[in-house]
Design an enzyme around this catalytic site. Sequence first.
Site, PDB file in Angstrom:
ATOM      1  N   ASP A  39      -1.187  -3.704  10.052  1.00 23.62           N
ATOM      2  CA  ASP A  39      -2.789  -4.064   9.388  1.00 23.62           C
ATOM      3  C   ASP A  39      -3.965  -2.967  10.548  1.00 23.62           C
ATOM      4  O   ASP A  39      -3.530  -2.591  10.948  1.00 23.62           O
ATOM      5  CB  ASP A  39      -2.885  -5.294  10.372  1.00 23.62           C
ATOM      6  CG  ASP A  39      -4.142  -6.200   9.053  1.00 23.62           C
ATOM      7  OD1 ASP A  39      -3.915  -6.428   7.970  1.00 23.62           O
ATOM      8  OD2 ASP A  39      -4.542  -6.221   9.487  1.00 23.62           O
ATOM      9  N   SER A  40      -4.526  -2.378   9.393  1.00 22.63           N
ATOM     10  CA  SER A  40      -5.359  -1.568   9.480  1.00 22.63           C
ATOM     11  C   SER A  40      -6.930  -1.336   9.267  1.00 22.63           C
ATOM     12  O   SER A  40      -6.762  -2.190   8.630  1.00 22.63           O
ATOM     13  CB  SER A  40      -4.827   0.080   9.384  1.00 22.63           C
ATOM     14  OG  SER A  40      -4.747  -0.622   8.182  1.00 22.63           O
ATOM     15  N   ASN A  56       0.841  -0.839  -0.455  1.00 20.32           N
ATOM     16  CA  ASN A  56       0.410  -0.129   0.542  1.00 20.32           C
ATOM     17  C   ASN A  56       0.603   1.262   0.458  1.00 20.32           C
ATOM     18  O   ASN A  56       1.434   1.099   1.161  1.00 20.32           O
ATOM     19  CB  ASN A  56      -0.850  -0.433   1.058  1.00 20.32           C
ATOM     20  CG  ASN A  56      -1.724   1.262   1.405  1.00 20.32           C
ATOM     21  OD1 ASN A  56      -1.598   2.124   1.087  1.00 20.32           O
ATOM     22  ND2 ASN A  56      -3.127   0.571   1.743  1.00 20.32           N
ATOM     23  N   HIS A  64      -4.437   7.390  13.655  1.00 18.50           N
ATOM     24  CA  HIS A  64      -4.048   6.451  13.985  1.00 18.50           C
ATOM     25  C   HIS A  64      -2.798   5.606  13.389  1.00 18.50           C
ATOM     26  O   HIS A  64      -2.050   4.592  14.355  1.00 18.50           O
ATOM     27  CB  HIS A  64      -5.313   4.838  13.797  1.00 18.50           C
ATOM     28  CG  HIS A  64      -5.141   4.837  12.282  1.00 18.50           C
ATOM     29  ND1 HIS A  64      -4.783   5.766  11.151  1.00 18.50           N
ATOM     30  CD2 HIS A  64      -5.988   3.979  10.818  1.00 18.50           C
ATOM     31  CE1 HIS A  64      -5.667   5.572   9.704  1.00 18.50           C
ATOM     32  NE2 HIS A  64      -5.675   4.592   9.872  1.00 18.50           N
ATOM     33  N   GLY A 119      -7.932   5.639   0.912  1.00 20.93           N
ATOM     34  CA  GLY A 119      -8.863   4.463   1.076  1.00 20.93           C
ATOM     35  C   GLY A 119     -10.203   5.056   1.729  1.00 20.93           C
ATOM     36  O   GLY A 119     -10.561   5.625   1.209  1.00 20.93           O
ATOM     37  N   LYS A 168      -2.657  14.758   8.947  1.00 17.18           N
ATOM     38  CA  LYS A 168      -2.715  13.125   9.246  1.00 17.18           C
ATOM     39  C   LYS A 168      -2.025  12.415   9.964  1.00 17.18           C
ATOM     40  O   LYS A 168      -2.520  11.696  10.782  1.00 17.18           O
ATOM     41  CB  LYS A 168      -3.281  13.194   7.508  1.00 17.18           C
ATOM     42  CG  LYS A 168      -3.687  11.717   8.282  1.00 17.18           C
ATOM     43  CD  LYS A 168      -4.322  10.358   6.551  1.00 17.18           C
ATOM     44  CE  LYS A 168      -4.131   8.649   6.754  1.00 17.18           C
ATOM     45  NZ  LYS A 168      -4.664   8.228   6.214  1.00 17.18           N
TER      46      LYS A 168
HETATM   47  P1  ITT Z   1      -0.581  -4.429   3.167  1.00 13.37           P
HETATM   48  O1  ITT Z   1      -1.441  -5.577   3.517  1.00 13.37           O
HETATM   49  O2  ITT Z   1       0.411  -4.733   1.640  1.00 13.37           O
HETATM   50  O3  ITT Z   1      -0.081  -3.539   3.851  1.00 13.37           O
HETATM   51  P2  ITT Z   1      -3.165  -3.202   2.362  1.00 13.37           P
HETATM   52  O4  ITT Z   1      -4.172  -2.296   1.759  1.00 13.37           O
HETATM   53  O5  ITT Z   1      -3.900  -4.765   1.489  1.00 13.37           O
HETATM   54  O6  ITT Z   1      -1.883  -3.205   2.361  1.00 13.37           O
HETATM   55  P3  ITT Z   1      -4.811  -3.928   5.595  1.00 13.37           P
HETATM   56  O7  ITT Z   1      -4.819  -5.179   4.541  1.00 13.37           O
HETATM   57  O8  ITT Z   1      -3.872  -3.331   6.693  1.00 13.37           O
HETATM   58  O9  ITT Z   1      -3.496  -3.242   3.924  1.00 13.37           O
HETATM   59  O10 ITT Z   1      -6.148  -3.018   5.109  1.00 13.37           O
HETATM   60  C1  ITT Z   1      -6.371  -1.900   4.928  1.00 13.37           C
HETATM   61  C2  ITT Z   1      -6.932  -1.049   4.537  1.00 13.37           C
HETATM   62  O11 ITT Z   1      -8.096  -0.320   5.333  1.00 13.37           O
HETATM   63  C3  ITT Z   1      -7.263  -0.170   3.740  1.00 13.37           C
HETATM   64  O12 ITT Z   1      -6.680  -0.591   2.094  1.00 13.37           O
HETATM   65  C4  ITT Z   1      -8.050   1.403   3.910  1.00 13.37           C
HETATM   66  O13 ITT Z   1      -9.202   0.257   2.481  1.00 13.37           O
HETATM   67  C5  ITT Z   1      -7.746   1.256   5.527  1.00 13.37           C
HETATM   68  N1  ITT Z   1      -7.849   1.531   5.927  1.00 13.37           N
HETATM   69  C6  ITT Z   1      -6.444   2.144   6.933  1.00 13.37           C
HETATM   70  N2  ITT Z   1      -6.034   2.946   7.008  1.00 13.37           N
HETATM   71  C7  ITT Z   1      -6.867   3.381   6.638  1.00 13.37           C
HETATM   72  C8  ITT Z   1      -6.529   5.149   6.492  1.00 13.37           C
HETATM   73  O14 ITT Z   1      -5.222   6.236   6.851  1.00 13.37           O
HETATM   74  N3  ITT Z   1      -7.332   6.279   5.454  1.00 13.37           N
HETATM   75  C9  ITT Z   1      -8.167   5.587   4.634  1.00 13.37           C
HETATM   76  N4  ITT Z   1      -8.460   3.948   4.790  1.00 13.37           N
HETATM   77  C10 ITT Z   1      -7.451   3.495   5.665  1.00 13.37           C
END
Ligand code: ITT
Length: 198
Positions: A69-70, A9, A180, A153, A175
Amino acid sequence: MRIVFATKNRGKVREVQEKLKEFGIEVVPIDEVAEVEAPEETGETFCENAYQKATYYSEKLGMPVIAEDSGLEVEALGGKPGVYSSRFAGENATDEENNRKLIEELKKRELESSPARYISFFFLAFPDKSGLWSEGEVRGKVVREPRGTGGFGYDPLFIPEGYEKTMAELPLQEKNRISHRGKAVERLASVILKLKKL
Ligand code: ITT
């Protein structure tokens, strides 16, 4: 000091690079170091997924690796999409598709907005299987009208508590100060600096 960040990401990379610069730590995205196939995310919690990703890559590379993970928890949806945030509208969904799905879910419930929060979990894994974790959250609400082009996101739909603007309307540094991810990575950085292990 340099640390590998295992994520695909680009939004996460930008934010974490900027934040850790303040601590004198250089963040290197994993695709600049090695080509490693991504693991499946099978955990049911942010903590489990962050742990899985970090330990997987650290073992493959034989070096310390951080992973995160978020996700977004929306009160009106009983905490969804949560750990499924990146896949809310289906496997490989784009941010736009996920946002559209969230707007539809609010419309279905005839809601203009809902309280919500973002959660972030970091895990720093060492090849000897030891590790460190940290977490952060930011509370706010999600709305039906997207605004702003910053962040990534769900940011165009998320308004942090105490703000009128969406997260996507805030400059990166702002931001990072309230988010978070900014909080979680700052907590991790302060421990990393005390460790003489990297
Ligand atoms: P990696 O696993 O490769 O790190 P990913 O995007 O798949 O990338 P996650 O599985 O942690 O990561 O999913 C996090 C999702 O949560 C992210 O794709 C967004 O949809 C949302 N998200 C998390 N943090 C965010 C933020 O700061 N702003 C907006 N959306 C966020």
